[in-house]
Scaffold this motif. Structure first.
Motif, PDB file in Angstrom:
ATOM      1  N   ARG A  25       0.878  -1.175   0.000  1.00 51.62           N
ATOM      2  CA  ARG A  25       0.000   0.000   0.000  1.00 51.62           C
ATOM      3  C   ARG A  25       0.907   1.214   0.000  1.00 51.62           C
ATOM      4  N   HIS A  26       0.720   2.059  -0.991  1.00 47.52           N
ATOM      5  CA  HIS A  26       1.551   3.258  -1.103  1.00 47.52           C
ATOM      6  C   HIS A  26       0.635   4.422  -1.451  1.00 47.52           C
ATOM      7  N   ARG A  27       0.828   5.537  -0.760  1.00 43.49           N
ATOM      8  CA  ARG A  27       0.019   6.741  -0.992  1.00 43.49           C
ATOM      9  C   ARG A  27       0.966   7.912  -1.152  1.00 43.49           C
ATOM     10  N   TYR A  28       0.833   8.643  -2.262  1.00 43.96           N
ATOM     11  CA  TYR A  28       1.760   9.724  -2.587  1.00 43.96           C
ATOM     12  C   TYR A  28       0.936  10.993  -2.839  1.00 43.96           C
ATOM     13  N   PRO A  29       1.241  12.111  -2.157  1.00 44.12           N
ATOM     14  CA  PRO A  29       0.467  13.342  -2.365  1.00 44.12           C
ATOM     15  C   PRO A  29       0.804  13.997  -3.706  1.00 44.12           C
ATOM     16  N   LEU A  30      -0.234  14.556  -4.320  1.00 38.12           N
ATOM     17  CA  LEU A  30      -0.080  15.279  -5.586  1.00 38.12           C
ATOM     18  C   LEU A  30      -0.615  16.687  -5.406  1.00 38.12           C
ATOM     19  N   PRO A  31      -0.210  17.619  -6.274  1.00 37.62           N
ATOM     20  CA  PRO A  31      -0.779  18.975  -6.199  1.00 37.62           C
ATOM     21  C   PRO A  31      -2.302  18.923  -6.350  1.00 37.62           C
ATOM     22  N   GLY A  32      -2.998  19.728  -5.585  1.00 37.00           N
ATOM     23  CA  GLY A  32      -4.458  19.700  -5.548  1.00 37.00           C
ATOM     24  C   GLY A  32      -5.149  20.023  -6.857  1.00 37.00           C
ATOM     25  N   ASP A  33      -4.453  20.711  -7.761  1.00 36.90           N
ATOM     26  CA  ASP A  33      -5.101  21.114  -9.012  1.00 36.90           C
ATOM     27  C   ASP A  33      -4.784  20.174 -10.180  1.00 36.90           C
ATOM     28  N   CYS A  34      -4.217  19.021  -9.891  1.00 33.05           N
ATOM     29  CA  CYS A  34      -3.766  18.170 -10.999  1.00 33.05           C
ATOM     30  C   CYS A  34      -4.558  16.886 -11.158  1.00 33.05           C
ATOM     31  N   PHE A  35      -5.744  16.800 -10.553  1.00 32.69           N
ATOM     32  CA  PHE A  35      -6.492  15.538 -10.616  1.00 32.69           C
ATOM     33  C   PHE A  35      -6.666  15.050 -12.053  1.00 32.69           C
ATOM     34  N   GLN A  36      -7.140  15.908 -12.941  1.00 32.22           N
ATOM     35  CA  GLN A  36      -7.437  15.447 -14.304  1.00 32.22           C
ATOM     36  C   GLN A  36      -6.171  15.059 -15.069  1.00 32.22           C
ATOM     37  N   THR A  37      -5.113  15.832 -14.904  1.00 39.76           N
ATOM     38  CA  THR A  37      -3.838  15.495 -15.546  1.00 39.76           C
ATOM     39  C   THR A  37      -3.342  14.141 -15.058  1.00 39.76           C
ATOM     40  N   ALA A  38      -3.392  13.942 -13.745  1.00 42.80           N
ATOM     41  CA  ALA A  38      -2.940  12.674 -13.161  1.00 42.80           C
ATOM     42  C   ALA A  38      -3.826  11.515 -13.607  1.00 42.80           C
ATOM     43  N   ALA A  39      -5.133  11.728 -13.616  1.00 50.44           N
ATOM     44  CA  ALA A  39      -6.068  10.680 -14.043  1.00 50.44           C
ATOM     45  C   ALA A  39      -5.788  10.259 -15.482  1.00 50.44           C
ATOM     46  N   ASP A  40      -5.602  11.236 -16.351  1.00 50.51           N
ATOM     47  CA  ASP A  40      -5.315  10.918 -17.760  1.00 50.51           C
ATOM     48  C   ASP A  40      -3.988  10.170 -17.895  1.00 50.51           C
ATOM     49  N   ALA A  41      -2.988  10.557 -17.118  1.00 49.57           N
ATOM     50  CA  ALA A  41      -1.682   9.895 -17.191  1.00 49.57           C
ATOM     51  C   ALA A  41      -1.780   8.430 -16.751  1.00 49.57           C
TER      52      ALA A  41
END
Length: 167
Positions: A25-41
């Motif tokens: 189980r691994h959880r890594y924080p991402l910038p709050g405004d990047c959900f869609q960019t991250a989802a597409d990636a």
């Protein structure tokens, strides 16, 4: 569905991870405004490719039933791991997929890659997996194989953060 190499199919999405396997189980924080960019990636295989993984797929996006073979390593030392996407999600708060191992994979089990937006608006990249060795060399590798799996999950999170920054 192709023939998976383990019976607990879908456990990365529903219920607890099954016993008798190593859990990750691994959880890594991402910038709050990047959900869609991250989802597409994540859904387009871009994340894995940017992390240096060779991806052979029969579809441009991770959706249920897609066959994918991931290659880790270099040249003749590259290990190929055939898998099948078991589930996928693409909503405003959850995007990702889980795939299970097929014959020829060095491990048996399942792995999920998700981008999650929590109730507070924070965005996270999460990896959940259960696996056990399926080949002589992964059995022989023991704890070193598990260390590589954990490092790989961390590397994916770091790569996704970089992709979000470069949008």
């Amino acid at each position: 569905m192709a023939e998976l190499t383990y019976p607990e199919v879908g456990s990365t999405r529903h219920g607890p991870l099954p016993g008798g396997y190593h859990h990750l189980r691994h959880r890594y924080p991402l910038p709050g405004d990047c959900f869609q960019t991250a989802a597409d990636a994540v859904l387009s295989w871009r994340l894995h490719r940017a992390a240096g993984v060779r991806m052979r797929t029969d579809a441009p996006r991770a959706t249920d039933g897609v066959l994918v073979t991931a290659g880790l390593g270099v040249g003749p030392a590259r290990l190929w791991g055939p898998c099948q996407v078991l589930w996928s999600a693409d909503s405003p708060t959850l995007a990702g997929f889980g795939y299970g191992t097929l014959a020829g994979h060095p491990e048996r089990g399942e792995e999920a890659f998700e981008v999650v937006r929590d109730d507070a608006g924070a965005v996270w990249f999460e990896v959940r997996a259960f696996s056990r060795p399926d080949r002589w060399f992964t059995r022989l590798g023991g704890p070193a194989v598990r260390a590589v799996q954990h490092t790989y999950a961390w590397w994916l999170g770091r790569t996704l953060r970089r992709l979000c920054a470069g949008r």
